[in-house]
Design a protein around this motif. Structure first.
Motif, PDB file in Angstrom:
ATOM      1  N   TYR A 145       0.822  -1.210   0.000  1.00  0.00           N
ATOM      2  CA  TYR A 145       0.000   0.000   0.000  1.00  0.00           C
ATOM      3  C   TYR A 145       0.859   1.264   0.000  1.00  0.00           C
ATOM      4  O   TYR A 145       0.504   2.262  -0.640  1.00  0.00           O
ATOM      5  CB  TYR A 145      -0.919   0.014   1.224  1.00  0.00           C
ATOM      6  CG  TYR A 145      -2.180  -0.810   1.064  1.00  0.00           C
ATOM      7  CD1 TYR A 145      -2.718  -1.090  -0.192  1.00  0.00           C
ATOM      8  CD2 TYR A 145      -2.866  -1.296   2.178  1.00  0.00           C
ATOM      9  CE1 TYR A 145      -3.874  -1.837  -0.335  1.00  0.00           C
ATOM     10  CE2 TYR A 145      -4.022  -2.035   2.048  1.00  0.00           C
ATOM     11  CZ  TYR A 145      -4.532  -2.303   0.795  1.00  0.00           C
ATOM     12  OH  TYR A 145      -5.683  -3.037   0.663  1.00  0.00           O
ATOM     13  N   ALA A 146       1.973   1.243   0.725  1.00  0.00           N
ATOM     14  CA  ALA A 146       2.846   2.419   0.771  1.00  0.00           C
ATOM     15  C   ALA A 146       3.426   2.712  -0.605  1.00  0.00           C
ATOM     16  O   ALA A 146       3.505   3.871  -1.037  1.00  0.00           O
ATOM     17  CB  ALA A 146       3.973   2.193   1.783  1.00  0.00           C
ATOM     18  N   VAL A 180       4.187   4.707   8.035  1.00  0.00           N
ATOM     19  CA  VAL A 180       5.588   4.594   8.450  1.00  0.00           C
ATOM     20  C   VAL A 180       6.464   4.200   7.261  1.00  0.00           C
ATOM     21  O   VAL A 180       7.504   4.811   6.987  1.00  0.00           O
ATOM     22  CB  VAL A 180       5.732   3.557   9.585  1.00  0.00           C
ATOM     23  CG1 VAL A 180       7.193   3.377   9.959  1.00  0.00           C
ATOM     24  CG2 VAL A 180       4.916   3.985  10.803  1.00  0.00           C
ATOM     25  N   ILE A 181       6.027   3.171   6.549  1.00  0.00           N
ATOM     26  CA  ILE A 181       6.815   2.678   5.416  1.00  0.00           C
ATOM     27  C   ILE A 181       6.854   3.710   4.289  1.00  0.00           C
ATOM     28  O   ILE A 181       7.876   3.882   3.619  1.00  0.00           O
ATOM     29  CB  ILE A 181       6.240   1.338   4.927  1.00  0.00           C
ATOM     30  CG1 ILE A 181       6.414   0.284   6.028  1.00  0.00           C
ATOM     31  CG2 ILE A 181       6.911   0.876   3.638  1.00  0.00           C
ATOM     32  CD1 ILE A 181       5.686  -1.006   5.768  1.00  0.00           C
ATOM     33  N   ALA A 182       5.754   4.419   4.078  1.00  0.00           N
ATOM     34  CA  ALA A 182       5.714   5.435   3.028  1.00  0.00           C
ATOM     35  C   ALA A 182       6.727   6.541   3.296  1.00  0.00           C
ATOM     36  O   ALA A 182       7.381   7.043   2.370  1.00  0.00           O
ATOM     37  CB  ALA A 182       4.311   6.029   2.915  1.00  0.00           C
ATOM     38  N   VAL A 183       6.875   6.927   4.567  1.00  0.00           N
ATOM     39  CA  VAL A 183       7.848   7.970   4.917  1.00  0.00           C
ATOM     40  C   VAL A 183       9.273   7.491   4.629  1.00  0.00           C
ATOM     41  O   VAL A 183      10.099   8.229   4.091  1.00  0.00           O
ATOM     42  CB  VAL A 183       7.701   8.377   6.391  1.00  0.00           C
ATOM     43  CG1 VAL A 183       8.851   9.278   6.832  1.00  0.00           C
ATOM     44  CG2 VAL A 183       6.374   9.093   6.615  1.00  0.00           C
ATOM     45  N   VAL A 184       9.551   6.248   4.979  1.00  0.00           N
ATOM     46  CA  VAL A 184      10.882   5.686   4.713  1.00  0.00           C
ATOM     47  C   VAL A 184      11.137   5.631   3.210  1.00  0.00           C
ATOM     48  O   VAL A 184      12.216   6.016   2.729  1.00  0.00           O
ATOM     49  CB  VAL A 184      11.004   4.279   5.332  1.00  0.00           C
ATOM     50  CG1 VAL A 184      12.334   3.643   4.943  1.00  0.00           C
ATOM     51  CG2 VAL A 184      10.881   4.352   6.847  1.00  0.00           C
ATOM     52  N   PHE A 185      10.157   5.157   2.448  1.00  0.00           N
ATOM     53  CA  PHE A 185      10.295   5.072   0.997  1.00  0.00           C
ATOM     54  C   PHE A 185      10.487   6.453   0.374  1.00  0.00           C
ATOM     55  O   PHE A 185      11.283   6.634  -0.548  1.00  0.00           O
ATOM     56  CB  PHE A 185       9.063   4.400   0.384  1.00  0.00           C
ATOM     57  CG  PHE A 185       9.041   2.902   0.534  1.00  0.00           C
ATOM     58  CD1 PHE A 185      10.044   2.235   1.223  1.00  0.00           C
ATOM     59  CD2 PHE A 185       8.018   2.148  -0.022  1.00  0.00           C
ATOM     60  CE1 PHE A 185      10.027   0.854   1.359  1.00  0.00           C
ATOM     61  CE2 PHE A 185       7.985   0.765   0.111  1.00  0.00           C
ATOM     62  CZ  PHE A 185       8.999   0.117   0.804  1.00  0.00           C
TER      63      PHE A 185
END
Length: 280
Positions: free
Chosen positions: A18-19, A77-82
């Motif tokens: 989803y991210a 969280v994962i979207a920010v890292v990506f």
């Protein structure tokens, strides 16, 4: 315990998928829905969303809605890292604090939440009530968000509610098939549920896409907070699920919820590289 491990692993996989889709969609937030249908990469994002939805449906067979849905916040969280990785920069202090706080708060909530046991299904009366109430609520949010000058976050809320209703319906279909066999899919009750799944899934996709027009982080944060909150409410009201009841559990759950909310808020406020507009 094995089912819980599988459910959590599937939720992490769903969050990654989803991210990735959200980052692609944010890159085309300046386009209308009609224009988006002519962008091949946008359809890749929808394919990822479909794959994520499939994994999510599978996860609902291993755990209750009130436990599965909060883990969806990991998408943010994962979207920010990506996003940081794609912009070739290091995560900021605020992003790091937000990430750690969100993970810690969600982990605590996952351990504290209690349920009545195995996943439950909606009855015909509950299905009717959920569809009627959900349609009115989502329709009202979209109408408010469609007004000139309105905040895009109204549509982010609508998307979160739509996705949580979709999840409840999916759980009913999955558990129903697992209990009585695939033949149950041909009953009027299940046919209505399946059609409603498609309607709320498409609606949730359109609403969240529109919410990205003013940026990715804030609407993604709102959607991923509203989604588990409304899913937990649906689980408690319609599916017989229970949450923390003893004074100690209530205090701990409240603390974890505040920590997770702070983390998501910090992530939404953190400096994020502007989505690179991709060629149409």
């Amino acid at each position: 315990m094995a089912d819980l491990t599988i459910a959590i692993a599937l939720c992490v996989a769903v969050a990654i998928v989803y991210a990735t889709a959200a980052l692609i969609q944010a890159g085309y937030a300046h386009l209308t829905v009609r224009e988006l249908t002519r962008v091949p990469l946008w359809w890749v994002a929808q394919g990822l969303n479909a794959a994520g939805a499939g994994l999510h449906v599978v996860s609902l067979g291993f755990g209750p809605l009130s436990l599965i849905q909060p883990l969806g916040v990991l998408t943010l969280v994962i979207a920010v890292v990506f996003a940081a990785s794609r912009a070739r920069r290091r995560m900021t202090r605020l992003e790091t604090v937000g990430l750690v706080s969100t993970v810690a708060g969600l982990a605590g909530l996952a351990m504290i939440i209690t349920t009545g046991g195995t996943p439950d299904t909606l009855t015909p009366v509950e299905l009717t009530a959920l569809l009627a109430g959900g349609t009115v609520l989502v329709g009202g949010l979209v109408a408010k968000g469609s007004r000139p000058g309105a905040s895009s976050l109204w549509e982010a809320v609508a998307g979160g509610v739509a996705y949580s209703i979709c999840s409840a319906l999916c759980q009913t279909v999955v558990v129903g098939v697992g209990t009585t066999g695939a033949g149950v899919l041909l009953t009027p009750f299940m046919l209505v549920a399946i059609v409603a799944v498609g309607a709320f899934a498409v609606g949730g996709t359109v609403f969240t896409q529109r919410s990205y027009r003013d940026g990715l982080a804030a609407p993604l944060a709102v959607t991923n907070l509203v989604n588990p909150a409304s899913a937990t409410a649906i689980g408690v009201v319609f599916l017989g699920e229970t949450v923390a009841t003893t004074p100690v559990e209530v205090v701990l759950a409240t603390a974890c919820g505040i920590l997770a909310a702070y983390g998501v808020t910090a992530l939404a406020r953190a400096r994020e590289a502007e989505p690179e507009l991709l060629p149409a």
